[in-house]
Design an enzyme around this catalytic site. Structure first.
Site, PDB file in Angstrom:
ATOM      1  N   GLY A  58       0.838  -1.187   0.000  1.00  0.00           N
ATOM      2  CA  GLY A  58       0.000   0.000   0.000  1.00  0.00           C
ATOM      3  C   GLY A  58       0.875   1.239   0.000  1.00  0.00           C
ATOM      4  O   GLY A  58       2.051   1.176  -0.354  1.00  0.00           O
TER       5      GLY A  58
ATOM      6  N   PHE B 226     -12.680  12.003   9.999  1.00  0.00           N
ATOM      7  CA  PHE B 226     -12.567  12.117  11.454  1.00  0.00           C
ATOM      8  C   PHE B 226     -11.761  13.348  11.825  1.00  0.00           C
ATOM      9  O   PHE B 226     -10.846  13.753  11.107  1.00  0.00           O
ATOM     10  CB  PHE B 226     -11.918  10.844  12.016  1.00  0.00           C
ATOM     11  CG  PHE B 226     -12.779   9.637  11.821  1.00  0.00           C
ATOM     12  CD1 PHE B 226     -13.726   9.276  12.760  1.00  0.00           C
ATOM     13  CD2 PHE B 226     -12.666   8.872  10.656  1.00  0.00           C
ATOM     14  CE1 PHE B 226     -14.540   8.174  12.560  1.00  0.00           C
ATOM     15  CE2 PHE B 226     -13.485   7.762  10.454  1.00  0.00           C
ATOM     16  CZ  PHE B 226     -14.425   7.426  11.412  1.00  0.00           C
TER      17      PHE B 226
ATOM     18  N   ARG C 170     -20.623   0.368   7.814  1.00  0.00           N
ATOM     19  CA  ARG C 170     -20.907   1.816   7.758  1.00  0.00           C
ATOM     20  C   ARG C 170     -20.261   2.437   6.519  1.00  0.00           C
ATOM     21  O   ARG C 170     -19.323   1.868   5.956  1.00  0.00           O
ATOM     22  CB  ARG C 170     -20.383   2.517   9.011  1.00  0.00           C
ATOM     23  CG  ARG C 170     -18.861   2.408   9.173  1.00  0.00           C
ATOM     24  CD  ARG C 170     -18.341   3.275  10.310  1.00  0.00           C
ATOM     25  NE  ARG C 170     -16.911   3.082  10.512  1.00  0.00           N
ATOM     26  CZ  ARG C 170     -15.971   3.753   9.868  1.00  0.00           C
ATOM     27  NH1 ARG C 170     -16.286   4.641   8.946  1.00  0.00           N
ATOM     28  NH2 ARG C 170     -14.688   3.516  10.102  1.00  0.00           N
TER      29      ARG C 170
ATOM     30  N   GLU D 277      -8.741  -2.800   1.550  1.00  0.00           N
ATOM     31  CA  GLU D 277      -7.790  -2.921   2.657  1.00  0.00           C
ATOM     32  C   GLU D 277      -8.355  -3.715   3.830  1.00  0.00           C
ATOM     33  O   GLU D 277      -8.904  -3.132   4.766  1.00  0.00           O
ATOM     34  CB  GLU D 277      -7.362  -1.528   3.138  1.00  0.00           C
ATOM     35  CG  GLU D 277      -6.779  -0.665   2.036  1.00  0.00           C
ATOM     36  CD  GLU D 277      -5.997   0.514   2.601  1.00  0.00           C
ATOM     37  OE1 GLU D 277      -5.328   0.340   3.630  1.00  0.00           O
ATOM     38  OE2 GLU D 277      -6.077   1.601   2.009  1.00  0.00           O
TER      39      GLU D 277
ATOM     40  N   TYR E 262       3.369 -10.132   2.342  1.00  0.00           N
ATOM     41  CA  TYR E 262       3.276  -9.514   1.008  1.00  0.00           C
ATOM     42  C   TYR E 262       3.483 -10.591  -0.061  1.00  0.00           C
ATOM     43  O   TYR E 262       4.322 -11.474   0.089  1.00  0.00           O
ATOM     44  CB  TYR E 262       4.347  -8.425   0.840  1.00  0.00           C
ATOM     45  CG  TYR E 262       4.067  -7.164   1.623  1.00  0.00           C
ATOM     46  CD1 TYR E 262       3.031  -6.312   1.256  1.00  0.00           C
ATOM     47  CD2 TYR E 262       4.851  -6.827   2.731  1.00  0.00           C
ATOM     48  CE1 TYR E 262       2.772  -5.145   1.970  1.00  0.00           C
ATOM     49  CE2 TYR E 262       4.602  -5.657   3.447  1.00  0.00           C
ATOM     50  CZ  TYR E 262       3.560  -4.827   3.063  1.00  0.00           C
ATOM     51  OH  TYR E 262       3.312  -3.675   3.776  1.00  0.00           O
TER      52      TYR E 262
HETATM   53  P1  ADP Z   1       0.720  -1.292   3.367  1.00  0.00           P
HETATM   54  O1  ADP Z   1       0.520   0.183   3.224  1.00  0.00           O
HETATM   55  O2  ADP Z   1       1.846  -1.821   2.526  1.00  0.00           O
HETATM   56  O3  ADP Z   1      -0.555  -2.060   3.138  1.00  0.00           O
HETATM   57  P2  ADP Z   1       0.317  -1.739   6.205  1.00  0.00           P
HETATM   58  O4  ADP Z   1       0.887  -0.874   7.279  1.00  0.00           O
HETATM   59  O5  ADP Z   1      -1.149  -1.599   5.921  1.00  0.00           O
HETATM   60  O6  ADP Z   1       1.174  -1.517   4.890  1.00  0.00           O
HETATM   61  O7  ADP Z   1       0.676  -3.215   6.616  1.00  0.00           O
HETATM   62  C1  ADP Z   1       0.098  -4.262   5.850  1.00  0.00           C
HETATM   63  C2  ADP Z   1       0.944  -5.503   5.813  1.00  0.00           C
HETATM   64  O8  ADP Z   1       1.171  -6.004   7.128  1.00  0.00           O
HETATM   65  C3  ADP Z   1       0.217  -6.602   5.070  1.00  0.00           C
HETATM   66  O9  ADP Z   1       0.468  -6.541   3.676  1.00  0.00           O
HETATM   67  C4  ADP Z   1       0.775  -7.864   5.706  1.00  0.00           C
HETATM   68  O10 ADP Z   1       1.922  -8.305   4.990  1.00  0.00           O
HETATM   69  C5  ADP Z   1       1.179  -7.415   7.113  1.00  0.00           C
HETATM   70  N1  ADP Z   1       0.264  -7.840   8.177  1.00  0.00           N
HETATM   71  C6  ADP Z   1       0.678  -8.361   9.367  1.00  0.00           C
HETATM   72  N2  ADP Z   1      -0.356  -8.652  10.163  1.00  0.00           N
HETATM   73  C7  ADP Z   1      -1.482  -8.308   9.476  1.00  0.00           C
HETATM   74  C8  ADP Z   1      -2.888  -8.389   9.793  1.00  0.00           C
HETATM   75  N3  ADP Z   1      -3.321  -8.876  10.962  1.00  0.00           N
HETATM   76  N4  ADP Z   1      -3.771  -7.958   8.854  1.00  0.00           N
HETATM   77  C9  ADP Z   1      -3.328  -7.461   7.678  1.00  0.00           C
HETATM   78  N5  ADP Z   1      -2.029  -7.369   7.321  1.00  0.00           N
HETATM   79  C10 ADP Z   1      -1.094  -7.781   8.208  1.00  0.00           C
HETATM   80 MG    MG Z   2      -2.355  -1.650   4.061  1.00  0.00          MG
END
Ligand code: ADP
Ligand code: MG
Length: 147
Positions: free
Chosen positions: A14, A108, A103, A78, A90
């Site tokens: 992301g 916010f 919702r 997401e 990933y």
């Molecule tokens: P990004 O902006 O790359 O999506 P995030 O801060 O949203 O980064 O973190 C997402 C990543 O964290 C996921 O792609 C996954 O690899 C990892 N991750 C670890 N635990 C979880 C969880 N409980 N739910 C979703 N993603 C998780």
């Molecule tokens: Mg993310």
């Protein structure tokens, strides 16, 4: 009630908005190929089941939102998997069965208010997914097809 819908693919990077820092990591999926299904569903917060390849099936609460970096036909997908993982996943195959809507998207006044709302959403999702009408989708073959 909403008909369950399915969406899946490899977990992509992301924009690193710090969701992990907030304790709310979201495993982003590409909206590519899902424009029709996404246009049928308003931006907002949903819940359902997530099948992560080779790992298991978990509850999830998910934001579907507009991606400001692209045109308005692209939404970000997401899901927050309601499970503690010891590492990132990933590139791994993630299949979602979306069973309920919580919702609409909202703005916010503070980060604290946003975080509190997301935790409220999580509780709603966790409880709702124990109801027979939603629990039954935990066995949906689409989730297993990625295991
Ligand atoms: P990004 O902006 O790359 O999506 P995030 O801060 O949203 O980064 O973190 C997402 C990543 O964290 C996921 O792609 C996954 O690899 C990892 N991750 C670890 N635990 C979880 C969880 N409980 N739910 C979703 N993603 C998780
Ligand atoms: Mg993310």
């Amino acid at each position: 009630p909403l008909e369950p819908w399915c969406i899946g693919g490899p977990v992509i990077k992301g924009f690193g908005r710090g969701s992990k820092v907030l304790g709310i990591p979201t495993a982003n999926l590409s909206p590519e190929g899902y424009s029709a299904i996404l246009s049928e569903h308003p931006a907002g917060v949903y819940f359902g089941w997530a099948g992560l390849s080779g790992r298991g099936v978990y509850k999830m609460v998910m934001s579907i939102g507009w991606n400001p970096f692209f045109n308005n036909t692209e939404k970000t997908i997401e899901p927050w998997l309601l499970h503690d993982f010891n590492e990132d996943f990933y590139g791994e195959e993630l299949h979602l069965v979306v069973v309920g809507y919580i919702r609409p998207e909202a703005t916010f006044s503070s980060l604290e208010a946003l975080i509190a709302k997301i935790h409220e959403d999580r509780k709603i999702a966790e409880r709702a997914l124990e109801l027979p009408q939603y629990l039954k989708y935990k066995d949906d073959p689409y989730l297993k097809s990625s295991l």
